[in-house]
Design a protein around this motif. Structure first.
Motif, PDB file in Angstrom:
ATOM      1  N   HIS A 135      12.639   1.271 -19.486  1.00 14.33           N
ATOM      2  CA  HIS A 135      12.698   1.776 -18.120  1.00 14.33           C
ATOM      3  C   HIS A 135      12.994   3.275 -18.047  1.00 14.33           C
ATOM      4  CE1 HIS A 135      13.124  -2.459 -16.147  1.00 14.33           C
ATOM      5  NE2 HIS A 135      12.045  -2.323 -16.901  1.00 14.33           N
ATOM      6  N   ALA A 136      13.643   3.844 -19.045  1.00 14.95           N
ATOM      7  CA  ALA A 136      13.834   5.308 -19.052  1.00 14.95           C
ATOM      8  C   ALA A 136      12.464   6.006 -19.148  1.00 14.95           C
ATOM      9  CB  ALA A 136      14.728   5.729 -20.211  1.00 14.95           C
ATOM     10  N   ASP A 137      11.561   5.460 -19.935  1.00  7.06           N
ATOM     11  CA  ASP A 137      10.202   6.016 -20.058  1.00  7.06           C
ATOM     12  C   ASP A 137       9.438   5.887 -18.738  1.00  7.06           C
ATOM     13  OD1 ASP A 137      10.718   6.547 -22.748  1.00  7.06           O
ATOM     14  OD2 ASP A 137       9.747   4.702 -23.418  1.00  7.06           O
ATOM     15  N   ILE A 138       9.618   4.759 -18.056  1.00  5.47           N
ATOM     16  CA  ILE A 138       8.935   4.538 -16.777  1.00  5.47           C
ATOM     17  C   ILE A 138       9.463   5.516 -15.730  1.00  5.47           C
ATOM     18  CG2 ILE A 138       8.530   2.880 -14.925  1.00  5.47           C
ATOM     19  CD1 ILE A 138       8.608   0.658 -17.069  1.00  5.47           C
ATOM     20  N   ILE A 139      10.784   5.689 -15.691  1.00  3.36           N
ATOM     21  CA  ILE A 139      11.381   6.645 -14.750  1.00  3.36           C
ATOM     22  C   ILE A 139      10.880   8.053 -15.043  1.00  3.36           C
ATOM     23  CG2 ILE A 139      13.536   7.741 -14.001  1.00  3.36           C
ATOM     24  CD1 ILE A 139      14.875   4.933 -14.541  1.00  3.36           C
ATOM     25  N   ALA A 140      10.827   8.421 -16.310  1.00  9.68           N
ATOM     26  CA  ALA A 140      10.337   9.765 -16.676  1.00  9.68           C
ATOM     27  C   ALA A 140       8.881   9.947 -16.239  1.00  9.68           C
ATOM     28  CB  ALA A 140      10.478   9.971 -18.184  1.00  9.68           C
ATOM     29  N   ALA A 141       8.056   8.929 -16.418  1.00  9.55           N
ATOM     30  CA  ALA A 141       6.655   9.025 -16.009  1.00  9.55           C
ATOM     31  C   ALA A 141       6.542   9.132 -14.486  1.00  9.55           C
ATOM     32  CB  ALA A 141       5.872   7.813 -16.518  1.00  9.55           C
ATOM     33  N   ALA A 142       7.359   8.397 -13.765  1.00 13.46           N
ATOM     34  CA  ALA A 142       7.311   8.435 -12.301  1.00 13.46           C
ATOM     35  C   ALA A 142       7.775   9.777 -11.773  1.00 13.46           C
ATOM     36  CB  ALA A 142       8.169   7.315 -11.721  1.00 13.46           C
ATOM     37  N   GLU A 155       0.811  -1.231   0.000  1.00 12.24           N
ATOM     38  CA  GLU A 155       0.000   0.000   0.000  1.00 12.24           C
ATOM     39  C   GLU A 155       0.839   1.275   0.000  1.00 12.24           C
ATOM     40  OE1 GLU A 155       0.115  -1.725   4.199  1.00 12.24           O
ATOM     41  OE2 GLU A 155      -0.309  -2.524   2.206  1.00 12.24           O
ATOM     42  N   GLU A 156       2.151   1.158   0.222  1.00 14.87           N
ATOM     43  CA  GLU A 156       3.038   2.324   0.153  1.00 14.87           C
ATOM     44  C   GLU A 156       3.410   2.681  -1.279  1.00 14.87           C
ATOM     45  OE1 GLU A 156       6.005   2.631   3.683  1.00 14.87           O
ATOM     46  OE2 GLU A 156       5.845   0.493   3.159  1.00 14.87           O
ATOM     47  N   LEU A 157       3.143   1.784  -2.214  1.00 14.26           N
ATOM     48  CA  LEU A 157       3.515   1.988  -3.611  1.00 14.26           C
ATOM     49  C   LEU A 157       2.392   2.722  -4.346  1.00 14.26           C
ATOM     50  CD1 LEU A 157       4.987  -1.539  -4.366  1.00 14.26           C
ATOM     51  CD2 LEU A 157       6.194   0.487  -3.562  1.00 14.26           C
ATOM     52  N   THR A 158       2.776   3.747  -5.091  1.00 14.20           N
ATOM     53  CA  THR A 158       1.831   4.525  -5.878  1.00 14.20           C
ATOM     54  C   THR A 158       1.939   4.114  -7.343  1.00 14.20           C
ATOM     55  OG1 THR A 158       2.110   6.392  -4.379  1.00 14.20           O
ATOM     56  CG2 THR A 158       1.145   6.869  -6.538  1.00 14.20           C
ATOM     57  N   GLN A 159       0.826   3.794  -7.952  1.00 15.38           N
ATOM     58  CA  GLN A 159       0.853   3.358  -9.355  1.00 15.38           C
ATOM     59  C   GLN A 159       1.225   4.512 -10.274  1.00 15.38           C
ATOM     60  OE1 GLN A 159      -2.443   0.931 -10.611  1.00 15.38           O
ATOM     61  NE2 GLN A 159      -1.966   1.241 -12.757  1.00 15.38           N
ATOM     62  N   VAL A 160       2.178   4.256 -11.152  1.00 11.61           N
ATOM     63  CA  VAL A 160       2.628   5.227 -12.150  1.00 11.61           C
ATOM     64  C   VAL A 160       1.854   5.046 -13.443  1.00 11.61           C
ATOM     65  CG1 VAL A 160       4.594   5.954 -13.575  1.00 11.61           C
ATOM     66  CG2 VAL A 160       4.947   5.358 -11.165  1.00 11.61           C
ATOM     67  N   ALA A 170       3.788  -0.203 -13.418  1.00  9.26           N
ATOM     68  CA  ALA A 170       4.892   0.410 -12.695  1.00  9.26           C
ATOM     69  C   ALA A 170       4.376   1.179 -11.483  1.00  9.26           C
ATOM     70  CB  ALA A 170       5.666   1.348 -13.615  1.00  9.26           C
ATOM     71  N   TYR A 171       5.178   1.140 -10.433  1.00 11.43           N
ATOM     72  CA  TYR A 171       4.857   1.815  -9.178  1.00 11.43           C
ATOM     73  C   TYR A 171       6.020   2.712  -8.777  1.00 11.43           C
ATOM     74  CZ  TYR A 171       1.046  -1.471  -8.939  1.00 11.43           C
ATOM     75  OH  TYR A 171      -0.089  -2.177  -9.234  1.00 11.43           O
ATOM     76  N   GLN A 172       5.722   3.660  -7.908  1.00 16.58           N
ATOM     77  CA  GLN A 172       6.737   4.587  -7.413  1.00 16.58           C
ATOM     78  C   GLN A 172       6.723   4.576  -5.895  1.00 16.58           C
ATOM     79  OE1 GLN A 172       6.390   7.975  -5.904  1.00 16.58           O
ATOM     80  NE2 GLN A 172       8.603   8.116  -5.879  1.00 16.58           N
ATOM     81  N   LEU A 173       7.907   4.721  -5.312  1.00 19.19           N
ATOM     82  CA  LEU A 173       8.078   4.782  -3.866  1.00 19.19           C
ATOM     83  C   LEU A 173       9.129   5.836  -3.575  1.00 19.19           C
ATOM     84  CD1 LEU A 173       7.629   3.489  -0.985  1.00 19.19           C
ATOM     85  CD2 LEU A 173       9.604   2.019  -1.541  1.00 19.19           C
ATOM     86  N   THR A 174       8.862   6.736  -2.634  1.00 15.45           N
ATOM     87  CA  THR A 174       9.849   7.719  -2.198  1.00 15.45           C
ATOM     88  C   THR A 174      10.402   7.281  -0.852  1.00 15.45           C
ATOM     89  OG1 THR A 174       8.670   9.485  -3.352  1.00 15.45           O
ATOM     90  CG2 THR A 174      10.238  10.163  -1.660  1.00 15.45           C
ATOM     91  N   VAL A 175      11.735   7.314  -0.733  1.00 15.47           N
ATOM     92  CA  VAL A 175      12.405   6.889   0.496  1.00 15.47           C
ATOM     93  C   VAL A 175      13.427   7.942   0.914  1.00 15.47           C
ATOM     94  CG1 VAL A 175      12.092   4.425  -0.012  1.00 15.47           C
ATOM     95  CG2 VAL A 175      14.188   5.595  -0.757  1.00 15.47           C
ATOM     96  N   ILE A 176      13.920   7.804   2.143  1.00 15.45           N
ATOM     97  CA  ILE A 176      14.955   8.727   2.607  1.00 15.45           C
ATOM     98  C   ILE A 176      16.272   8.447   1.882  1.00 15.45           C
ATOM     99  CG2 ILE A 176      13.891   9.133   4.861  1.00 15.45           C
ATOM    100  CD1 ILE A 176      15.910   7.112   6.030  1.00 15.45           C
ATOM    101  N   SER A 177      17.110   9.446   1.786  1.00 22.97           N
ATOM    102  CA  SER A 177      18.320   9.334   0.965  1.00 22.97           C
ATOM    103  C   SER A 177      19.377   8.395   1.545  1.00 22.97           C
ATOM    104  CB  SER A 177      18.922  10.714   0.732  1.00 22.97           C
ATOM    105  OG  SER A 177      19.279  11.298   1.960  1.00 22.97           O
ATOM    106  N   THR A 178      19.279   8.042   2.808  1.00 19.10           N
ATOM    107  CA  THR A 178      20.299   7.168   3.404  1.00 19.10           C
ATOM    108  C   THR A 178      19.894   5.699   3.439  1.00 19.10           C
ATOM    109  OG1 THR A 178      19.391   7.637   5.599  1.00 19.10           O
ATOM    110  CG2 THR A 178      21.225   9.032   4.839  1.00 19.10           C
ATOM    111  N   LEU A 179      18.798   5.341   2.798  1.00 19.09           N
ATOM    112  CA  LEU A 179      18.323   3.956   2.822  1.00 19.09           C
ATOM    113  C   LEU A 179      19.323   3.038   2.112  1.00 19.09           C
ATOM    114  CD1 LEU A 179      15.891   2.120   3.624  1.00 19.09           C
ATOM    115  CD2 LEU A 179      15.101   2.419   1.283  1.00 19.09           C
ATOM    116  N   PRO A 180      19.826   2.010   2.820  1.00 17.60           N
ATOM    117  CA  PRO A 180      20.756   1.089   2.160  1.00 17.60           C
ATOM    118  C   PRO A 180      20.011   0.100   1.257  1.00 17.60           C
ATOM    119  CG  PRO A 180      20.417   0.415   4.424  1.00 17.60           C
ATOM    120  CD  PRO A 180      19.638   1.703   4.231  1.00 17.60           C
ATOM    121  N   ALA A 181      20.704  -0.373   0.246  1.00 18.48           N
ATOM    122  CA  ALA A 181      20.163  -1.393  -0.659  1.00 18.48           C
ATOM    123  C   ALA A 181      21.284  -2.381  -0.965  1.00 18.48           C
ATOM    124  CB  ALA A 181      19.648  -0.753  -1.941  1.00 18.48           C
ATOM    125  N   TYR A 182      20.909  -3.658  -1.120  1.00 18.77           N
ATOM    126  CA  TYR A 182      21.884  -4.715  -1.355  1.00 18.77           C
ATOM    127  C   TYR A 182      21.361  -5.635  -2.450  1.00 18.77           C
ATOM    128  CZ  TYR A 182      23.195  -3.028   3.241  1.00 18.77           C
ATOM    129  OH  TYR A 182      23.535  -2.213   4.289  1.00 18.77           O
TER     130      TYR A 182
END
Length: 140
Positions: free
Chosen positions: A128-135, A70-75, A93-105
């Motif tokens: 995926h460039a089109d999806i990023i632009a839409a998001a 439910e945190e994901l917003t449909q793009v 495609a969905y979009q999620l905003t997170v804090i800038s220090t969130l680690p990913a592995y």
């Protein structure tokens, strides 16, 4: 007699994760098509699963970033007939905003993950460039 033909359509979900300081999370693909290229986290929707749930699951599997569906917003829906060389793929495609220090592995099929500045993205696989632009247009 019907002459109708039907093509196989595969159903996928992708996630554009953007930080509060305008970076996007990309995974380096470990398999074909586009092995070695950067792409959004995402993958196939499993039987009985919604695309939103699949997006959250794939995000966790590929990047170790966890979000409730439910945190994901449909793009939007991306369904260009030539968007994947393996055949017809339709992705939500969905979009999620997170804090800038969130680690990913990296995990699952990703060989690497990296936060990229939206202003300096590498070439990305598929559409995926089109999806990023839409998001990013949706979050302005």
């Amino acid at each position: 007699m019907s002459t109708e033909t039907f093509e196989t359509i595969r159903y996928t979900a992708d996630v554009v994760v953007i930080t509060t300081d305008d970076r996007v999370l990309l995974v380096q693909r470990g398999w074909n098509p586009h092995a070695g290229q950067w792409a959004l986290p995402g993958g196939h929707v499993d039987p009985g699963e919604t695309s939103r749930a699949a997006a959250a699951r794939e995000l966790a599997e590929e990047t170790d970033v966890y979000a409730a569906p439910e945190e994901l917003t449909q793009v939007g829906t991306f369904d260009g007939p030539d968007r994947d060389p393996r055949g017809r793929y339709v992705t939500v495609a969905y979009q999620l905003t997170v804090i800038s220090t969130l680690p990913a592995y990296p995990g699952d099929d990703a060989v690497n993950v990296q936060w990229w500045p939206l202003s300096d993205l590498p070439p990305v696989a598929f559409d995926h460039a089109d999806i990023i632009a839409a998001a990013t247009a949706a979050t302005v």
